[in-house]
Design an enzyme around this catalytic site. Structure first.
Site, PDB file in Angstrom:
ATOM      1  N   LEU A   1       0.853  -1.195   0.000  1.00  0.00           N
ATOM      2  CA  LEU A   1       0.000   0.000   0.000  1.00  0.00           C
ATOM      3  C   LEU A   1       0.884   1.239   0.000  1.00  0.00           C
ATOM      4  CD1 LEU A   1      -3.034  -0.654   2.366  1.00  0.00           C
ATOM      5  CD2 LEU A   1      -3.037  -0.275  -0.088  1.00  0.00           C
ATOM      6  N   HIS A   2       1.540   1.476  -1.119  1.00  0.00           N
ATOM      7  CA  HIS A   2       2.428   2.623  -1.257  1.00  0.00           C
ATOM      8  C   HIS A   2       2.054   3.411  -2.501  1.00  0.00           C
ATOM      9  CE1 HIS A   2       4.992   1.397   1.996  1.00  0.00           C
ATOM     10  NE2 HIS A   2       4.805   0.169   1.582  1.00  0.00           N
ATOM     11  N   ALA A   3       2.224   4.714  -2.434  1.00  0.00           N
ATOM     12  CA  ALA A   3       2.017   5.648  -3.537  1.00  0.00           C
ATOM     13  C   ALA A   3       0.737   5.371  -4.326  1.00  0.00           C
ATOM     14  CB  ALA A   3       3.243   5.715  -4.428  1.00  0.00           C
TER      15      ALA A   3
ATOM     16  N   PRO B   1      -0.938   2.544  -5.341  1.00  0.00           N
ATOM     17  CA  PRO B   1      -1.958   1.658  -4.763  1.00  0.00           C
ATOM     18  C   PRO B   1      -2.678   2.289  -3.560  1.00  0.00           C
ATOM     19  CG  PRO B   1       0.038   0.426  -5.200  1.00  0.00           C
ATOM     20  CD  PRO B   1       0.361   1.874  -5.426  1.00  0.00           C
TER      21      PRO B   1
END
Length: 86
Positions: free
Chosen positions: A14-16, A18
């Site tokens: 769950l980064h940037a 997404p």
């Protein structure tokens, strides 16, 4: 209040991008959304909170929803994380 565990399956976690896609889904609901990772609670409607969580591929998180549309929110967000973030 309803909650359920989910495993992050996409390669980026769950980064940037997404996280932004997840947030677009989460803000559709009126209920409060909390993400829990390693017994720490994060605001499920805050991009900074989500990014600070450090949820990588294989991370187990709990989605907790509390409010009028909590069941719909939980079902949709769980499905989104498991199936849409590829």
């Amino acid at each position: 209040m309803v909650e359920e565990k989910v495993i992050i399956v996409n390669d980026e976690g769950l980064h940037a991008r997404p996280a932004a896609r997840y947030l677009q889904e989460a803000i559709k609901y009126q209920c409060d959304i909390t993400l829990i990772k390693d017994n720490v609670e994060y605001d499920g409607k805050s991009i900074l909170s989500i990014l600070s969580m450090g949820a990588f591929k294989g991370s187990e998180i709990v989605i907790r929803c509390n409010g009028d549309d909590e069941k719909a929110a939980l079902e949709n967000l769980k499905d989104f994380i498991e199936n849409e973030l590829h």
